[in-house]
Design a protein around this motif. Structure first.
Motif, mmCIF file in Angstrom:
data_model
loop_
_atom_site.group_PDB
_atom_site.id
_atom_site.type_symbol
_atom_site.label_atom_id
_atom_site.label_comp_id
_atom_site.label_asym_id
_atom_site.label_seq_id
_atom_site.Cartn_x
_atom_site.Cartn_y
_atom_site.Cartn_z
ATOM 1 N N VAL A 294 0.813 -1.224 0.000
ATOM 2 C CA VAL A 294 0.000 0.000 0.000
ATOM 3 C C VAL A 294 0.845 1.272 0.000
ATOM 4 C CG1 VAL A 294 -1.884 -1.182 1.198
ATOM 5 C CG2 VAL A 294 -0.241 0.170 2.529
ATOM 6 N N LYS A 295 2.136 1.142 -0.093
ATOM 7 C CA LYS A 295 2.984 2.324 0.053
ATOM 8 C C LYS A 295 2.753 3.369 -1.038
ATOM 9 C CE LYS A 295 7.095 0.212 -1.922
ATOM 10 N NZ LYS A 295 8.343 -0.448 -1.587
ATOM 11 N N SER A 296 2.285 2.971 -2.203
ATOM 12 C CA SER A 296 2.022 3.953 -3.258
ATOM 13 C C SER A 296 0.948 4.946 -2.831
ATOM 14 C CB SER A 296 1.609 3.254 -4.550
ATOM 15 O OG SER A 296 0.396 2.542 -4.374
ATOM 16 N N VAL A 297 0.011 4.528 -2.010
ATOM 17 C CA VAL A 297 -1.049 5.399 -1.508
ATOM 18 C C VAL A 297 -0.607 6.089 -0.218
ATOM 19 C CG1 VAL A 297 -3.445 5.477 -0.706
ATOM 20 C CG2 VAL A 297 -2.799 3.879 -2.520
ATOM 21 N N GLU A 298 0.009 5.337 0.680
ATOM 22 C CA GLU A 298 0.371 5.863 1.996
ATOM 23 C C GLU A 298 1.514 6.882 1.945
ATOM 24 O OE1 GLU A 298 -0.889 5.037 5.351
ATOM 25 O OE2 GLU A 298 -2.562 4.444 4.068
ATOM 26 N N LYS A 299 2.427 6.759 0.993
ATOM 27 C CA LYS A 299 3.606 7.634 0.980
ATOM 28 C C LYS A 299 3.301 9.055 0.502
ATOM 29 C CE LYS A 299 5.404 6.315 -3.554
ATOM 30 N NZ LYS A 299 6.493 5.631 -4.246
ATOM 31 N N LYS A 300 2.118 9.259 -0.041
ATOM 32 C CA LYS A 300 1.769 10.583 -0.576
ATOM 33 C C LYS A 300 1.862 11.682 0.477
ATOM 34 C CE LYS A 300 -1.087 8.751 -4.246
ATOM 35 N NZ LYS A 300 -2.433 8.470 -4.709
ATOM 36 N N ASP A 301 1.623 11.346 1.725
ATOM 37 C CA ASP A 301 1.748 12.343 2.799
ATOM 38 C C ASP A 301 2.926 12.027 3.718
ATOM 39 O OD1 ASP A 301 0.829 10.200 4.248
ATOM 40 O OD2 ASP A 301 -0.850 11.250 5.172
ATOM 41 N N GLY A 302 3.885 11.280 3.204
ATOM 42 C CA GLY A 302 5.090 10.967 3.971
ATOM 43 C C GLY A 302 4.867 9.951 5.071
ATOM 44 N N TYR A 303 3.916 9.044 4.873
ATOM 45 C CA TYR A 303 3.600 7.982 5.838
ATOM 46 C C TYR A 303 3.193 8.555 7.203
ATOM 47 C CZ TYR A 303 6.053 4.958 2.484
ATOM 48 O OH TYR A 303 6.458 4.285 1.360
ATOM 49 N N LYS A 304 2.552 9.709 7.230
ATOM 50 C CA LYS A 304 2.195 10.355 8.500
ATOM 51 C C LYS A 304 1.220 9.526 9.331
ATOM 52 C CE LYS A 304 3.181 15.044 7.103
ATOM 53 N NZ LYS A 304 2.655 16.314 6.662
ATOM 54 N N GLU A 305 0.366 8.744 8.693
ATOM 55 C CA GLU A 305 -0.608 7.937 9.423
ATOM 56 C C GLU A 305 -0.223 6.459 9.494
ATOM 57 O OE1 GLU A 305 -4.785 8.682 8.484
ATOM 58 O OE2 GLU A 305 -4.160 10.517 7.460
ATOM 59 N N THR A 306 0.783 6.058 8.760
ATOM 60 C CA THR A 306 1.142 4.649 8.657
ATOM 61 C C THR A 306 1.987 4.229 9.857
ATOM 62 O OG1 THR A 306 1.320 5.096 6.281
ATOM 63 C CG2 THR A 306 1.978 2.910 7.036
ATOM 64 N N GLU A 307 1.582 3.118 10.490
ATOM 65 C CA GLU A 307 2.319 2.656 11.658
ATOM 66 C C GLU A 307 2.015 1.181 11.917
ATOM 67 O OE1 GLU A 307 2.650 3.551 16.458
ATOM 68 O OE2 GLU A 307 1.159 4.618 15.261
ATOM 69 N N ILE A 308 3.059 0.417 12.186
ATOM 70 C CA ILE A 308 2.903 -0.962 12.650
ATOM 71 C C ILE A 308 3.106 -0.918 14.161
ATOM 72 C CG2 ILE A 308 3.950 -3.269 12.666
ATOM 73 C CD1 ILE A 308 4.607 -2.822 9.674
ATOM 74 N N TYR A 309 2.188 -1.552 14.894
ATOM 75 C CA TYR A 309 2.275 -1.481 16.357
ATOM 76 C C TYR A 309 1.566 -2.677 17.011
ATOM 77 C CZ TYR A 309 -2.560 0.193 16.176
ATOM 78 O OH TYR A 309 -3.913 0.289 15.936
ATOM 79 N N GLY A 310 1.801 -2.800 18.299
ATOM 80 C CA GLY A 310 1.064 -3.761 19.115
ATOM 81 C C GLY A 310 1.368 -5.222 18.842
ATOM 82 N N ILE A 311 2.546 -5.527 18.347
ATOM 83 C CA ILE A 311 2.886 -6.925 18.062
ATOM 84 C C ILE A 311 3.213 -7.621 19.378
ATOM 85 C CG2 ILE A 311 4.486 -8.484 16.885
ATOM 86 C CD1 ILE A 311 4.795 -6.270 14.738
ATOM 87 N N LYS A 312 2.463 -8.678 19.679
ATOM 88 C CA LYS A 312 2.668 -9.390 20.938
ATOM 89 C C LYS A 312 2.079 -10.797 20.876
ATOM 90 C CE LYS A 312 -1.547 -7.427 22.901
ATOM 91 N NZ LYS A 312 -2.113 -6.572 23.931
ATOM 92 N N ILE A 313 2.519 -11.628 21.809
ATOM 93 C CA ILE A 313 1.957 -12.965 21.982
ATOM 94 C C ILE A 313 0.677 -12.825 22.792
ATOM 95 C CG2 ILE A 313 2.287 -15.228 23.113
ATOM 96 C CD1 ILE A 313 3.937 -14.946 20.590
ATOM 97 N N ILE A 314 -0.405 -13.425 22.299
ATOM 98 C CA ILE A 314 -1.668 -13.351 23.035
ATOM 99 C C ILE A 314 -2.083 -14.717 23.590
ATOM 100 C CG2 ILE A 314 -2.523 -11.293 21.897
ATOM 101 C CD1 ILE A 314 -4.195 -13.121 20.069
ATOM 102 N N LYS A 315 -1.410 -15.781 23.123
ATOM 103 C CA LYS A 315 -1.735 -17.104 23.643
ATOM 104 C C LYS A 315 -0.546 -18.028 23.458
ATOM 105 C CE LYS A 315 -5.830 -18.591 22.691
ATOM 106 N NZ LYS A 315 -6.984 -19.099 21.934
ATOM 107 N N LYS A 316 -0.287 -18.843 24.484
ATOM 108 C CA LYS A 316 0.771 -19.854 24.416
ATOM 109 C C LYS A 316 0.232 -21.103 25.118
ATOM 110 C CE LYS A 316 5.371 -20.999 25.890
ATOM 111 N NZ LYS A 316 6.502 -20.713 26.713
ATOM 112 N N ILE A 317 0.251 -22.221 24.403
ATOM 113 C CA ILE A 317 -0.266 -23.470 24.929
ATOM 114 C C ILE A 317 0.774 -24.563 24.748
ATOM 115 C CG2 ILE A 317 -2.084 -25.228 24.731
ATOM 116 C CD1 ILE A 317 -3.852 -22.995 23.484
ATOM 117 N N LYS A 318 0.909 -25.368 25.786
ATOM 118 C CA LYS A 318 1.806 -26.542 25.744
ATOM 119 C C LYS A 318 0.977 -27.724 26.210
ATOM 120 C CE LYS A 318 6.119 -28.024 27.895
ATOM 121 N NZ LYS A 318 7.184 -27.594 28.818
ATOM 122 N N MET A 319 0.750 -28.699 25.317
ATOM 123 C CA MET A 319 -0.102 -29.842 25.653
ATOM 124 C C MET A 319 0.688 -31.132 25.728
ATOM 125 S SD MET A 319 -3.365 -29.170 23.234
ATOM 126 C CE MET A 319 -2.902 -28.063 21.931
#
Length: 150
Positions: free
Chosen positions: A125-150
């Motif tokens: 999507v960078k062709s659309v997002e870069k038009k304003d210098g990526y001012k709104e573009t952000e990757i965030y909140g990456i985390k583990i939400i579940k871990k199971i060992k059976m």
């Protein structure tokens, strides 16, 4: 600032004595985008093609190659990978669930899957997002939400 590296060096953790069990990890993360970009994704009108399908494939590939990307990760016999998306007005949530029957967990694989899927969305999507210098573009909140060992 440089930190001292001790004389011990680095090593992969020895898991040879651990037993194989089913292990599941689920990770999530978000990419914030312009509303215009979200609409283009929904309508499949971006120049590079279907964004979410491509990101899904990229995420699956990342899970399978995590041990090649992170130096001390063990190569794992992955038995299942699911990557799903939830699309909001101004963001997309990615969820990656990984399963394996092995001696060590699959958290890094789930995190790699989410990360690469979100990076792929950004790339597509960078062709659309870069038009304003990526001012709104952000990757965030990456985390583990579940871990199971059976």
């Amino acid at each position: 600032m440089l930190t001292h590296v001790d004389d011990k060096g680095v090593k992969m953790v020895d898991i040879s004595e651990k037993s194989e069990v089913i292990r599941v990890a689920e990770a999530e993360g978000y990419i914030k985008l312009k509303r215009e970009t979200i609409e283009l994704i929904k309508e499949n009108k971006l120049e590079k093609g279907n964004v979410l399908t491509t990101a899904q494939i990229a995420g699956i590939m990342a899970v399978k190659k995590t041990h090649e990307l992170i130096p001390l990760c063990h190569p794992l016999p992955i038995t299942s990978v699911n990557i799903d998306f939830e699309v909001f007005e101004d963001k997309i949530k990615c969820i990656c669930k990984v399963k394996a029957k092995y001696k060590t967990g699959v958290e890094m694989e789930a995190l790699a899957g989410v990360s690469v899927a979100l990076l792929t969305i950004w790339d597509m999507v960078k062709s659309v997002e870069k038009k304003d210098g990526y001012k709104e573009t952000e990757i965030y909140g990456i985390k583990i939400i579940k871990k199971i060992k059976m």
